[in-house]
Design an enzyme around this catalytic site. Structure first.
Site, mmCIF file in Angstrom:
data_model
loop_
_atom_site.group_PDB
_atom_site.id
_atom_site.type_symbol
_atom_site.label_atom_id
_atom_site.label_comp_id
_atom_site.label_asym_id
_atom_site.label_seq_id
_atom_site.Cartn_x
_atom_site.Cartn_y
_atom_site.Cartn_z
ATOM 1 N N LYS A 53 0.834 -1.203 0.000
ATOM 2 C CA LYS A 53 0.000 0.000 0.000
ATOM 3 C C LYS A 53 0.873 1.259 0.000
ATOM 4 O O LYS A 53 0.596 2.217 -0.727
ATOM 5 C CB LYS A 53 -0.941 -0.006 1.222
ATOM 6 C CG LYS A 53 -2.049 -1.044 1.099
ATOM 7 C CD LYS A 53 -2.834 -1.238 2.389
ATOM 8 C CE LYS A 53 -3.798 -2.425 2.226
ATOM 9 N NZ LYS A 53 -4.520 -2.768 3.463
ATOM 10 N N GLN A 97 -4.322 -1.429 9.589
ATOM 11 C CA GLN A 97 -4.251 -2.757 8.973
ATOM 12 C C GLN A 97 -4.834 -3.807 9.919
ATOM 13 O O GLN A 97 -4.458 -3.874 11.087
ATOM 14 C CB GLN A 97 -2.783 -3.088 8.642
ATOM 15 C CG GLN A 97 -2.598 -4.407 7.915
ATOM 16 C CD GLN A 97 -3.244 -4.415 6.536
ATOM 17 O OE1 GLN A 97 -3.124 -3.482 5.759
ATOM 18 N NE2 GLN A 97 -3.967 -5.494 6.223
ATOM 19 N N ASP A 120 -10.952 2.975 4.014
ATOM 20 C CA ASP A 120 -11.243 1.541 3.899
ATOM 21 C C ASP A 120 -12.752 1.286 3.827
ATOM 22 O O ASP A 120 -13.181 0.209 3.427
ATOM 23 C CB ASP A 120 -10.683 0.789 5.119
ATOM 24 C CG ASP A 120 -9.439 -0.028 4.778
ATOM 25 O OD1 ASP A 120 -9.195 -0.263 3.578
ATOM 26 O OD2 ASP A 120 -8.723 -0.427 5.716
#
Ligand code: NAD
Length: 282
Positions: A53, A97, A120
């Site tokens: 990412k 994460q 997200d």
């Protein structure tokens, strides 16, 4: 029939180029998009995801703030860090994460992220916005699936039946809502579905998001159907495979995504797109 391939890698490259152009324009206007990525602990797979990412951000001209915390980080410390990032006007997206260590309540952490920076799309406010069709961040993997359908000319799914196998909060459920918003008739199947094969054979669009290698075989695919394989499974010999038995399914389907090189690359591309969107809206 031999299916046409939906090349996620190529499509993701196209999305990333679009994102880079938008990021460059925002940067030229004095507002470089920035994404904060927080990793707690030393889960090997998470380290790879985070590294990918961060690298993808760099390629797209998005600034990334990469924070690695010890596995014994206290939940309160993580929440405090998120609050600080929420307040920082130079940070547009915040991503924690997953999975988090078991002593941390992941949902509480996600709820601490400002919905305006929830790139997200996992916050309940984002999930609620999707549910009622309001503006908000959509989860990246389902968004990538929708972009793939768009790419093959299936933006409007009126009259078509979509079957999503898997009902997780991050893939199955949000994707079902997005397919519904695109006018499909939607079925969500899961481990309690009685005759999974028969249900799948009804699908004009079949999505597998279960995490079971080769669960979906060609015998479960309607001739000509679009098959999107979200699964990422590591086999004992180290190779990756999806939830779809590609060889048999590709003989029956009209379109199919490979693993690797299918939905996976789209997920990061959509994360970048959400981050640039967050910056543009800020
Ligand atoms: P999850 O484990 O949270 O959810 C799996 C879902 O599948 C559950 O809803 C369960 O009810 C359903 N299920 C399990 N076994 C089933 C069966 N035999 N028949 C029907 N339904 C069944 O998983 P998730 O986070 O949604 O991830 C699913 C898969 O997608 C995993 O392989 C994961 O690695 C992959 N994934 C890929 C991406 C990507 O970028 N391509 C992103 C997220 C997840």
């Amino acid at each position: 029939m031999t299916a046409q391939l939906i090349d996620g890698k190529a499509l993701a490259a196209q999305v990333r180029a679009e994102v880079a152009a938008r990021a460059a324009a925002l940067t030229a206007a004095g507002r470089q998009p920035a994404l904060a990525v927080i990793l707690v602990g030393d889960n090997a797979a998470s380290q790879v995801y985070v590294r990918n990412k961060v690298a993808a951000c760099a390629h797209a001209g998005i600034r990334s703030i990469h924070e690695t915390c010890a596995a014994d980080l206290r939940e309160g410390e993580l929440l405090a860090r998120i609050h600080a990032l929420n307040q920082d006007p130079a940070v547009h997206g915040i991503l924690v994460q997953l999975p988090l260590p078991p002593h941390i309540d992941a949902q509480r952490v996600i709820e601490a992220i400002s919905p305006l920076k929830d790139v997200d799309g996992f916050h309940v406010a984002s999930a609620g916005a999707l549910m009622v069709g309001r503006e908000g961040f959509r989860p990246c993997t389902p968004l990538g699936c929708m972009r793939m359908l768009d790419h093959i000319g299936m933006r409007d799914l009126r009259g078509r039946h979509a079957v999503v196998v898997g009902r997780s909060n991050i893939v199955g459920k949000p994707l079902a809502l997005m397919l519904l918003a695109a006018n499909a008739t939607v079925t969500i199947a899961h481990s309690g579905t009685a005759d999974l094969a028969a249900t799948c054979r009804e699908a004009d669009v079949l999505v597998a998001a279960v995490g079971r290698p080769r669960l979906i075989t060609g015998a479960m695919v309607k001739p000509g159907a679009v098959v999107l394989d979200v699964g990422i499974n590591r086999l004992e010999d180290g190779r990756l495979c999806g939830d779809v038995d590609f060889e048999t399914a590709a003989r029956v389907a009209g379109w199919i995504t490979p693993v690797p090189g299918g939905v996976g690359p789209m997920t990061i591309a959509m994360l970048l797109a959400n981050t640039v969107q967050a910056c543009a809206r800020a």
